[in-house]
Write a protein that holds these residues in place. Structure first.
Motif, short mmCIF file in Angstrom:
data_model
loop_
_atom_site.label_atom_id
_atom_site.label_comp_id
_atom_site.label_asym_id
_atom_site.label_seq_id
_atom_site.Cartn_x
_atom_site.Cartn_y
_atom_site.Cartn_z
N MET A 43 56.04 30.47 32.76
CA MET A 43 55.84 31.28 31.56
C MET A 43 56.11 32.75 31.84
N ALA A 44 55.65 33.23 33.00
CA ALA A 44 55.90 34.62 33.37
C ALA A 44 57.39 34.87 33.54
N ALA A 45 58.08 33.92 34.17
CA ALA A 45 59.52 34.07 34.38
C ALA A 45 60.26 34.04 33.05
N TRP A 46 59.89 33.08 32.19
CA TRP A 46 60.52 33.01 30.87
C TRP A 46 60.31 34.31 30.11
N GLY A 47 59.09 34.84 30.16
CA GLY A 47 58.80 36.08 29.44
C GLY A 47 59.60 37.26 29.97
N GLU A 48 59.72 37.34 31.30
CA GLU A 48 60.47 38.45 31.89
C GLU A 48 61.93 38.42 31.50
N VAL A 49 62.55 37.24 31.59
CA VAL A 49 63.97 37.10 31.26
C VAL A 49 64.18 37.32 29.76
N THR A 50 63.30 36.77 28.93
CA THR A 50 63.44 36.91 27.48
C THR A 50 63.28 38.35 27.03
N GLU A 51 62.27 39.04 27.55
CA GLU A 51 62.06 40.43 27.16
C GLU A 51 63.26 41.29 27.53
N ARG A 52 63.75 41.13 28.75
CA ARG A 52 64.89 41.93 29.19
C ARG A 52 66.13 41.62 28.36
N THR A 53 66.34 40.34 28.07
CA THR A 53 67.52 39.92 27.32
C THR A 53 67.59 40.58 25.96
N TYR A 54 66.49 40.52 25.20
CA TYR A 54 66.52 41.04 23.84
C TYR A 54 66.38 42.57 23.81
N GLU A 55 65.82 43.14 24.85
CA GLU A 55 65.73 44.60 24.91
C GLU A 55 67.11 45.21 25.14
N ARG A 56 67.94 44.56 25.96
CA ARG A 56 69.24 45.11 26.30
C ARG A 56 70.19 45.17 25.12
N MET A 57 69.91 44.38 24.09
CA MET A 57 70.82 44.31 22.95
C MET A 57 70.91 45.61 22.17
N VAL A 58 69.93 46.48 22.31
CA VAL A 58 69.93 47.72 21.54
C VAL A 58 69.96 48.96 22.43
N VAL A 59 70.31 48.78 23.69
CA VAL A 59 70.34 49.90 24.64
C VAL A 59 71.77 50.13 25.10
N LYS A 60 72.24 51.36 24.96
CA LYS A 60 73.56 51.68 25.47
C LYS A 60 73.51 51.76 26.99
N PRO A 61 74.32 50.98 27.69
CA PRO A 61 74.27 50.99 29.16
C PRO A 61 74.66 52.35 29.73
N ASP A 62 74.11 52.65 30.87
CA ASP A 62 74.48 53.88 31.57
C ASP A 62 75.76 53.63 32.35
N TRP A 63 76.55 54.68 32.52
CA TRP A 63 77.79 54.52 33.28
C TRP A 63 77.50 54.20 34.74
N GLY A 64 76.38 54.69 35.26
CA GLY A 64 76.00 54.36 36.63
C GLY A 64 76.93 54.92 37.68
N ILE A 65 77.68 55.95 37.33
CA ILE A 65 78.59 56.59 38.31
C ILE A 65 78.04 58.00 38.57
#
Length: 422
Positions: A44-66
């Motif tokens: 359940m903890a693993a499912w929650g961690e993956v699910t939260e990150r998955t749906y959070e990333r949908m509205v976040v502009k990624p950083d260039w990371g350079i």
């Protein structure tokens, strides 16, 4: 479908899924849960961690990371990302390597506006930074652009590219990746006709649908099967009150993402099942292969409705570029006006989005260009992503593109006098 309610419903579903993931992860992490060891608690903890990150990333502009770059002097130099030209629907940005001499190759990398942010070409940028001055078109999320900024369709996109090329000057080398290839070709042709002193030295088109009918794919077949009325009714929605672009008609990023995922649903489901197991076993990390890929893949942006609809209608259905009938601001653009810009096309033999034949069609349209200024490359075994960001790009295509740029880096007269085997 053209209502705020449908747009907000999708956002509500995304927000709720993110909350459910966070709740499951938090509950399973209570110290009291450790009193009764149970694999289901870990799951359940693993499912929650993956699910939260998955749906959070949908509205976040990624950083260039350079942030830093190691140059030939062996030192790490800071990389500053600067806005060179700012416009409502997209900026021209420059990756300025501090403390390094300006590189002779000035490259304008035209990133796609096809659902993902310009950071999709991050690895392409990093590979070119080694010995090039890199400029990138950084398109904005339509939901954050006020309605007062007006429309943005394929003609406006073309005019933006012309302004960016004008700003950078005639010693620029343009590389267009996928979706923008037809419009970049049109922008170059328009400049060649009305402002020849501002046209770039070279133009490299990578995996773009210059002639979608040259080799039909599922993407082009979809454009044929669906009418414009059906597309407008099923794909277009109006931005809700939560965002600055409230009321703007868009093709929502979340709707685009559902289409992306459905194309390879089984593969994505298995990837997330495997990731949940890895997290439960303590084998996952914040920047493992799964998270690196999906942090980028899931980050989607809304497209202006008029841009999406005009792309389907004019580029895919009517084939205005392929027929050399594209019109900008009432002016018919003649691709045959390109007479001094060297043009190269790159295709992947296993590209299932822009299949071989679609991009190389650009060379036949350049009727005013001598054969010595035309080049093409078909990369064996390469898919769509690989020709601009994968192993094929790094090992084979990038050196060929840079050789092509170097062979045509002088003035048109100087370039004509060079004899280089491409």
């Amino acid at each position: 479908m053209r209502y705020m309610a449908t747009y907000d419903l999708m956002e509500t579903m995304r927000n709720t899924s993110q909350w459910l993931g966070a709740t499951a992860r938090t509950m399973a992490s209570y110290p009291a849960m450790a009193l009764t060891p149970n694999p289901m608690i870990q799951w359940m903890a693993a499912w929650g961690e993956v699910t939260e990150r998955t749906y959070e990333r949908m509205v976040v502009k990624p950083d260039w990371g350079i942030r830093t770059f190691t140059c030939e002097d062996g030192k790490d130099h800071l990389v500053d990302i600067r806005n060179v030209v700012e416009k409502p629907f997209g900026n021209l940005i420059h990756f300025d390597v501090s403390g390094r001499e300006e590189q002779p190759r000035k490259i304008l990398l035209v990133a796609p506006m096809s659902g993902h942010y310009a950071t999709l070409v991050r690895s392409t940028v990093k590979s070119l930074l080694v010995n090039c001055e890199v400029y990138v078109t950084d398109w904005h999320n339509a939901r954050d652009i006020p309605v007062s900024c007006g429309k943005f369709d394929v003609e406006d996109y073309t005019l933006y590219l012309m302004d960016f090329m004008r700003h950078l000057g005639p010693d620029t080398h343009v590389i267009a990746v996928c979706q923008p290839a037809p419009l970049t070709l049109a922008a170059t042709a328009y400049l060649a006709e009305i402002d020849p002193d501002a046209q770039p030295r070279t133009l490299t088109l990578i995996g773009g649908p210059i002639d979608p009918d040259a080799t039909p794919t599922d993407v082009t077949d979809f454009g044929r099967r669906v009418t414009m009325g059906q597309l407008e009714e099923t794909m277009i929605q109006r931005v809700g009150f939560k965002h600055k672009g409230v009321g703007r008609l868009v093709y929502p990023g979340l709707l685009q993402l559902s289409s992306f995922v459905s194309m390879n649903a089984d593969r994505h489901v298995k990837a997330f099942q495997d990731q949940i197991l890895r997290v439960a076993k303590g084998q996952a990390s914040d920047h493992d292969a799964h998270n690196r890929f999906y942090d980028e893949y899931l980050a989607v942006m809304d497209m202006p409705a008029e841009f999406y609809l005009s792309t389907v209608e004019r580029i895919f259905k009517n084939r205005e570029i392929a027929k050399n009938e594209f019109v900008v601001n009432g002016h018919k653009v003649d691709i045959g006006k390109i007479t001094s810009v060297a043009v190269k096309t790159v295709e992947g033999s296993k590209d299932d989005i822009s299949a071989p034949g679609q991009c190389v069609a650009a060379l036949d349209l350049c009727t005013g260009l001598p054969a010595s200024k035309k080049a093409s490359h078909l990369e064996p075994g390469a898919g769509h992503y690989g020709i601009f960001a994968g192993k094929s790009w790094r090992n084979n295509i990038r050196p060929l593109v840079l050789d092509f740029i170097d062979a045509n880096s002088g003035t048109p007269e100087q370039a004509d006098s060079k004899v280089v085997n491409l």
